[in-house]
Design a protein around this motif. Structure first.
Motif, mmCIF file in Angstrom:
data_model
loop_
_atom_site.group_PDB
_atom_site.id
_atom_site.type_symbol
_atom_site.label_atom_id
_atom_site.label_comp_id
_atom_site.label_asym_id
_atom_site.label_seq_id
_atom_site.Cartn_x
_atom_site.Cartn_y
_atom_site.Cartn_z
ATOM 1 N N LEU A 37 0.822 -1.210 0.000
ATOM 2 C CA LEU A 37 0.000 0.000 0.000
ATOM 3 C C LEU A 37 0.857 1.262 0.000
ATOM 4 C CD1 LEU A 37 -2.739 -1.115 2.538
ATOM 5 C CD2 LEU A 37 -2.797 -1.217 0.042
ATOM 6 N N TRP A 38 2.016 1.184 0.639
ATOM 7 C CA TRP A 38 2.894 2.354 0.704
ATOM 8 C C TRP A 38 3.301 2.799 -0.700
ATOM 9 C CZ3 TRP A 38 4.342 4.411 5.530
ATOM 10 C CH2 TRP A 38 5.240 5.479 5.472
ATOM 11 N N LYS A 39 3.536 1.841 -1.590
ATOM 12 C CA LYS A 39 3.921 2.167 -2.957
ATOM 13 C C LYS A 39 2.812 2.926 -3.680
ATOM 14 C CE LYS A 39 6.970 -1.852 -3.445
ATOM 15 N NZ LYS A 39 7.205 -3.127 -4.173
ATOM 16 N N GLU A 40 1.558 2.605 -3.347
ATOM 17 C CA GLU A 40 0.436 3.304 -3.985
ATOM 18 C C GLU A 40 0.333 4.750 -3.510
ATOM 19 O OE1 GLU A 40 -1.430 2.115 -6.479
ATOM 20 O OE2 GLU A 40 0.034 0.490 -6.383
ATOM 21 N N THR A 41 0.615 4.985 -2.242
ATOM 22 C CA THR A 41 0.547 6.355 -1.746
ATOM 23 C C THR A 41 1.673 7.207 -2.326
ATOM 24 O OG1 THR A 41 1.853 5.814 0.234
ATOM 25 C CG2 THR A 41 -0.541 5.626 0.405
ATOM 26 N N GLN A 42 2.800 6.598 -2.670
ATOM 27 C CA GLN A 42 3.895 7.335 -3.291
ATOM 28 C C GLN A 42 3.450 7.983 -4.602
ATOM 29 O OE1 GLN A 42 7.368 4.941 -3.812
ATOM 30 N NE2 GLN A 42 7.618 4.512 -1.648
ATOM 31 N N LYS A 43 2.584 7.287 -5.338
ATOM 32 C CA LYS A 43 2.128 7.808 -6.619
ATOM 33 C C LYS A 43 1.314 9.097 -6.453
ATOM 34 C CE LYS A 43 1.850 3.119 -8.514
ATOM 35 N NZ LYS A 43 0.955 2.081 -9.071
ATOM 36 N N ARG A 44 0.759 9.302 -5.256
ATOM 37 C CA ARG A 44 -0.019 10.510 -4.975
ATOM 38 C C ARG A 44 0.747 11.480 -4.091
ATOM 39 N NH1 ARG A 44 -5.604 9.355 -5.364
ATOM 40 N NH2 ARG A 44 -5.945 11.422 -4.483
ATOM 41 N N CYS A 45 2.049 11.237 -3.939
ATOM 42 C CA CYS A 45 2.909 12.108 -3.125
ATOM 43 C C CYS A 45 2.383 12.230 -1.692
ATOM 44 C CB CYS A 45 3.039 13.487 -3.767
ATOM 45 S SG CYS A 45 3.753 13.456 -5.414
ATOM 46 N N VAL A 46 1.981 11.122 -1.120
ATOM 47 C CA VAL A 46 1.445 11.088 0.242
ATOM 48 C C VAL A 46 2.312 10.180 1.095
ATOM 49 C CG1 VAL A 46 -0.512 10.396 1.695
ATOM 50 C CG2 VAL A 46 -0.921 11.544 -0.498
ATOM 51 N N THR A 47 2.648 10.638 2.294
ATOM 52 C CA THR A 47 3.381 9.824 3.251
ATOM 53 C C THR A 47 2.428 9.381 4.351
ATOM 54 O OG1 THR A 47 5.429 11.038 2.834
ATOM 55 C CG2 THR A 47 5.315 9.756 4.862
ATOM 56 N N MET A 48 2.239 8.085 4.494
ATOM 57 C CA MET A 48 1.332 7.564 5.520
ATOM 58 C C MET A 48 1.941 7.763 6.904
ATOM 59 S SD MET A 48 0.293 4.078 3.477
ATOM 60 C CE MET A 48 -1.140 3.615 4.438
ATOM 61 N N GLU A 49 1.074 7.998 7.885
ATOM 62 C CA GLU A 49 1.520 8.288 9.234
ATOM 63 C C GLU A 49 0.827 7.375 10.232
ATOM 64 O OE1 GLU A 49 1.155 12.430 10.224
ATOM 65 O OE2 GLU A 49 1.519 13.051 8.156
ATOM 66 N N LEU A 50 1.502 7.179 11.373
ATOM 67 C CA LEU A 50 0.913 6.383 12.444
ATOM 68 C C LEU A 50 -0.381 7.007 12.942
ATOM 69 C CD1 LEU A 50 3.856 5.229 14.756
ATOM 70 C CD2 LEU A 50 2.211 3.760 13.595
ATOM 71 N N ASN A 51 -1.328 6.140 13.328
ATOM 72 C CA ASN A 51 -2.588 6.550 13.951
ATOM 73 C C ASN A 51 -3.465 7.383 13.024
ATOM 74 O OD1 ASN A 51 -1.744 5.309 16.397
ATOM 75 N ND2 ASN A 51 -0.576 7.144 16.908
ATOM 76 N N LYS A 52 -3.301 7.195 11.720
ATOM 77 C CA LYS A 52 -4.202 7.808 10.759
ATOM 78 C C LYS A 52 -4.836 6.710 9.913
ATOM 79 C CE LYS A 52 -2.374 12.489 10.356
ATOM 80 N NZ LYS A 52 -1.968 13.572 9.425
ATOM 81 N N ALA A 53 -6.034 6.988 9.401
ATOM 82 C CA ALA A 53 -6.780 5.999 8.622
ATOM 83 C C ALA A 53 -6.742 6.355 7.137
ATOM 84 C CB ALA A 53 -8.228 5.934 9.106
ATOM 85 N N TYR A 54 -6.678 5.314 6.300
ATOM 86 C CA TYR A 54 -6.570 5.515 4.853
ATOM 87 C C TYR A 54 -7.481 4.531 4.123
ATOM 88 C CZ TYR A 54 -2.362 8.026 6.262
ATOM 89 O OH TYR A 54 -1.495 8.899 6.875
ATOM 90 N N ALA A 55 -7.832 4.892 2.896
ATOM 91 C CA ALA A 55 -8.713 4.055 2.086
ATOM 92 C C ALA A 55 -8.064 3.770 0.732
ATOM 93 C CB ALA A 55 -10.065 4.736 1.885
ATOM 94 N N PHE A 56 -8.284 2.545 0.232
ATOM 95 C CA PHE A 56 -7.745 2.111 -1.056
ATOM 96 C C PHE A 56 -8.829 1.327 -1.799
ATOM 97 C CE2 PHE A 56 -4.242 2.525 1.850
ATOM 98 C CZ PHE A 56 -3.195 3.038 1.100
ATOM 99 N N ARG A 57 -8.959 1.600 -3.087
ATOM 100 C CA ARG A 57 -9.821 0.764 -3.917
ATOM 101 C C ARG A 57 -9.027 -0.466 -4.347
ATOM 102 N NH1 ARG A 57 -11.131 5.372 -6.897
ATOM 103 N NH2 ARG A 57 -10.520 4.377 -8.866
#
Length: 207
Positions: A37-57
């Motif tokens: 999933l981290w690789k997918e967020t890279q495509k949107r220039c987003v860095t995932m962080e602890l204790n935050k929620a995210y959604a993926f299709r």
């Protein structure tokens, strides 16, 4: 053509600059699911962080007709004070199916239903980042499931008639992702009180 080519060159340079100055390094010793999933967020220039929620299709395969789900979860680790502890992505998936009672319900007319269950990353699955889930406060995955489940049911309640073209699993996953990642409007700042104008006209006293 020259203008279009020049624009594409500058756009490519701009994207390269953003990627160069942004730290997308995945912390070491992470679970395989989070690495995917981290690789997918890279495509949107987003860095995932602890204790935050995210959604993926999620789609099962690359095929256009592949079944789609929305995966929703949060980043966590057992001991936040221990840097050696791995990050993990605890998540549920949500999807739409239909109940078929007539021969052509799989094209139009089936009754839509929504489901959810624990998510596991499987080989071959394809993902697309939807965004950060806009939940004000959550203690654990159960709070996330309740909030997203309410939004999923709201979509089904609005239109529970399945349509292969206009109301299918892929559109459901996309619409649910938009609902839960939409940033709520901010309240306008309070306006200062308007003072009545001062009457500067001269006053005369009559004896």
């Amino acid at each position: 053509m020259v203008v279009l080519r020049t624009t594409l060159v500058y756009l490519s340079l701009f994207i390269s600059l953003i990627l160069a100055v942004t730290d997308f390094t995945l912390p070491e010793n992470q679970t395989p699911a989070l690495q995917v999933l981290w690789k997918e967020t890279q495509k949107r220039c987003v860095t995932m962080e602890l204790n935050k929620a995210y959604a993926f299709r999620q789609k099962d395969t690359d095929k256009i007709s592949s079944h789609a789900r929305l995966v929703v979860g949060h980043i966590w680790k057992d001991d936040e004070d221990d840097d050696s502890m791995p990050w993990d992505f605890e998540a549920y998936w949500f999807d739409m199916v239909f109940r078929q009672t007539r021969p052509f319900d799989h094209i139009w007319g089936g009754q839509c239903l929504t489901r959810n269950s624990n998510w596991e990353c499987r080989e071959g699955n394809k993902f697309k980042f939807s965004g950060e889930v806009q939940i004000q406060q959550f203690e654990d995955i159960d709070d996330i499931v309740d909030a997203v489940g309410d939004q999923a049911q709201a979509i089904i309640t609005k239109n529970d008639c399945y349509s292969l073209l206009t109301n299918n699993c892929q559109l459901f996953a996309r619409n649910l992702g938009k609902r839960i990642t939409k940033v709520p409007p901010q309240a306008p700042p309070p306006q200062p009180a308007v003072q009545p104008p001062i009457d500067m006209r001269p006053r005369f006293e009559i004896d």
